[in-house]
Design a protein around this motif. Sequence first.
Motif, PDB file in Angstrom:
ATOM      1  N   LEU A  93      32.743  33.437  45.181  1.00  0.00           N
ATOM      2  CA  LEU A  93      33.593  33.291  46.363  1.00  0.00           C
ATOM      3  C   LEU A  93      34.348  31.964  46.317  1.00  0.00           C
ATOM      4  O   LEU A  93      35.554  31.920  46.565  1.00  0.00           O
ATOM      5  CB  LEU A  93      32.746  33.362  47.637  1.00  0.00           C
ATOM      6  CG  LEU A  93      33.465  32.968  48.937  1.00  0.00           C
ATOM      7  CD1 LEU A  93      34.587  33.940  49.251  1.00  0.00           C
ATOM      8  CD2 LEU A  93      32.473  32.897  50.100  1.00  0.00           C
ATOM      9  N   LEU A 116      41.911  46.117  44.192  1.00  0.00           N
ATOM     10  CA  LEU A 116      41.389  44.760  43.999  1.00  0.00           C
ATOM     11  C   LEU A 116      40.902  44.149  45.312  1.00  0.00           C
ATOM     12  O   LEU A 116      39.810  43.571  45.365  1.00  0.00           O
ATOM     13  CB  LEU A 116      42.477  43.868  43.387  1.00  0.00           C
ATOM     14  CG  LEU A 116      42.850  44.138  41.928  1.00  0.00           C
ATOM     15  CD1 LEU A 116      44.019  43.272  41.499  1.00  0.00           C
ATOM     16  CD2 LEU A 116      41.649  43.888  41.016  1.00  0.00           C
ATOM     17  N   SER A 117      41.708  44.277  46.371  1.00  0.00           N
ATOM     18  CA  SER A 117      41.321  43.664  47.644  1.00  0.00           C
ATOM     19  C   SER A 117      40.071  44.321  48.207  1.00  0.00           C
ATOM     20  O   SER A 117      39.197  43.644  48.764  1.00  0.00           O
ATOM     21  CB  SER A 117      42.470  43.744  48.648  1.00  0.00           C
ATOM     22  OG  SER A 117      42.757  45.086  49.000  1.00  0.00           O
ATOM     23  N   GLY A 162      32.071  47.631  45.714  1.00  0.00           N
ATOM     24  CA  GLY A 162      31.758  46.211  45.743  1.00  0.00           C
ATOM     25  C   GLY A 162      30.570  45.900  46.634  1.00  0.00           C
ATOM     26  O   GLY A 162      29.695  45.113  46.274  1.00  0.00           O
ATOM     27  N   ILE A 166      36.885  43.219  45.967  1.00  0.00           N
ATOM     28  CA  ILE A 166      36.510  41.822  46.198  1.00  0.00           C
ATOM     29  C   ILE A 166      35.980  41.635  47.616  1.00  0.00           C
ATOM     30  O   ILE A 166      35.021  40.882  47.844  1.00  0.00           O
ATOM     31  CB  ILE A 166      37.707  40.891  45.922  1.00  0.00           C
ATOM     32  CG1 ILE A 166      38.030  40.898  44.429  1.00  0.00           C
ATOM     33  CG2 ILE A 166      37.425  39.461  46.379  1.00  0.00           C
ATOM     34  CD1 ILE A 166      39.259  40.120  44.047  1.00  0.00           C
ATOM     35  N   GLY A 199      39.032  39.809  50.959  1.00  0.00           N
ATOM     36  CA  GLY A 199      40.037  40.177  49.967  1.00  0.00           C
ATOM     37  C   GLY A 199      41.427  40.206  50.578  1.00  0.00           C
ATOM     38  O   GLY A 199      42.366  40.756  50.004  1.00  0.00           O
ATOM     39  N   PHE A 244      37.044  32.066  43.772  1.00  0.00           N
ATOM     40  CA  PHE A 244      38.099  32.962  44.257  1.00  0.00           C
ATOM     41  C   PHE A 244      39.000  32.237  45.257  1.00  0.00           C
ATOM     42  O   PHE A 244      40.236  32.325  45.177  1.00  0.00           O
ATOM     43  CB  PHE A 244      37.463  34.193  44.903  1.00  0.00           C
ATOM     44  CG  PHE A 244      38.444  35.117  45.578  1.00  0.00           C
ATOM     45  CD1 PHE A 244      39.286  35.919  44.830  1.00  0.00           C
ATOM     46  CD2 PHE A 244      38.518  35.177  46.961  1.00  0.00           C
ATOM     47  CE1 PHE A 244      40.197  36.772  45.449  1.00  0.00           C
ATOM     48  CE2 PHE A 244      39.411  36.027  47.593  1.00  0.00           C
ATOM     49  CZ  PHE A 244      40.250  36.822  46.830  1.00  0.00           C
ATOM     50  N   LEU A 272      32.464  42.734  47.615  1.00  0.00           N
ATOM     51  CA  LEU A 272      31.583  41.894  46.801  1.00  0.00           C
ATOM     52  C   LEU A 272      31.310  40.538  47.429  1.00  0.00           C
ATOM     53  O   LEU A 272      30.159  40.085  47.469  1.00  0.00           O
ATOM     54  CB  LEU A 272      32.208  41.701  45.409  1.00  0.00           C
ATOM     55  CG  LEU A 272      31.300  41.167  44.299  1.00  0.00           C
ATOM     56  CD1 LEU A 272      30.150  42.120  44.031  1.00  0.00           C
ATOM     57  CD2 LEU A 272      32.113  40.941  43.026  1.00  0.00           C
ATOM     58  N   VAL A 273      32.362  39.854  47.914  1.00  0.00           N
ATOM     59  CA  VAL A 273      32.174  38.488  48.434  1.00  0.00           C
ATOM     60  C   VAL A 273      32.582  38.338  49.894  1.00  0.00           C
ATOM     61  O   VAL A 273      32.500  37.247  50.444  1.00  0.00           O
ATOM     62  CB  VAL A 273      32.935  37.452  47.575  1.00  0.00           C
ATOM     63  CG1 VAL A 273      32.432  37.463  46.152  1.00  0.00           C
ATOM     64  CG2 VAL A 273      34.442  37.703  47.611  1.00  0.00           C
TER      65      VAL A 273
END
Length: 241
Positions: A100, A132-133, A84, A136, A143, A103, A139-140
Amino acid sequence: MENLYLFILLALLAEIAGTVGGFGSSLFFVPIASYFLDFHSVLGITALFHVSSNLSKIAFFRKGVNVMLIIYLGIPAVLFVLAGAWLTQFIATKILEIFLSIFLIVVSLVFLYFNNIFVRPTKLNAITGGTLSGFIAGLVGTGGAIRALVFSAFQLKTEVFIATSAVVDLAIDASRSFVYWHNGFVHAHDLYLIPILLLVSIAGTFIGKKILQYVSESLFKKIVLFLILLTGVFTLFKLLY
């Protein structure tokens, strides 16, 4: 930085809320910091801030950790946070900020209106949650909500919950800090914030621990989720209009 004192105050509140709510401070800190810094700088500073934040949590909640969760959730989280974080250099900043905001809104609404949401405490769900956490977070910048959902399924005591989450988060943040630095997101002119945020993380964790002695986690978590929802809505409104 203009309004440095306001930034410090909001960072302290984010750390307190993250400690008591169990989501981690980045869920608040990332959108708050984006009002003061460009988003790539926010990613770099957040990762470094979270390293000190998690060390503080481990120190204050050193009752023990769940080794199984560290292995099954932590390892995929570290691997996918690298993926990510690497992708951030190819995606436009505004797209990342919009993602973000969405999300934050989705996560808060899901937790608020489906408060009986249940994740089975299985190894597969731990691996999926870590994947997933981690992705993410890379990426942003945050998470923790997904990780908190998975951790809650294993019905850990508060001290073990926070300490285990902090160990996993520490590995995630140390990994993505290196990638963000390689991407050029950690700027020399922002490094003066690191010792300030170190003190903020210690103070916020200490205050959060004290609050946990007097306020039920369920009530405070609802308040935190509502504030996260408002943060996501206002951030998205700012970006679009």
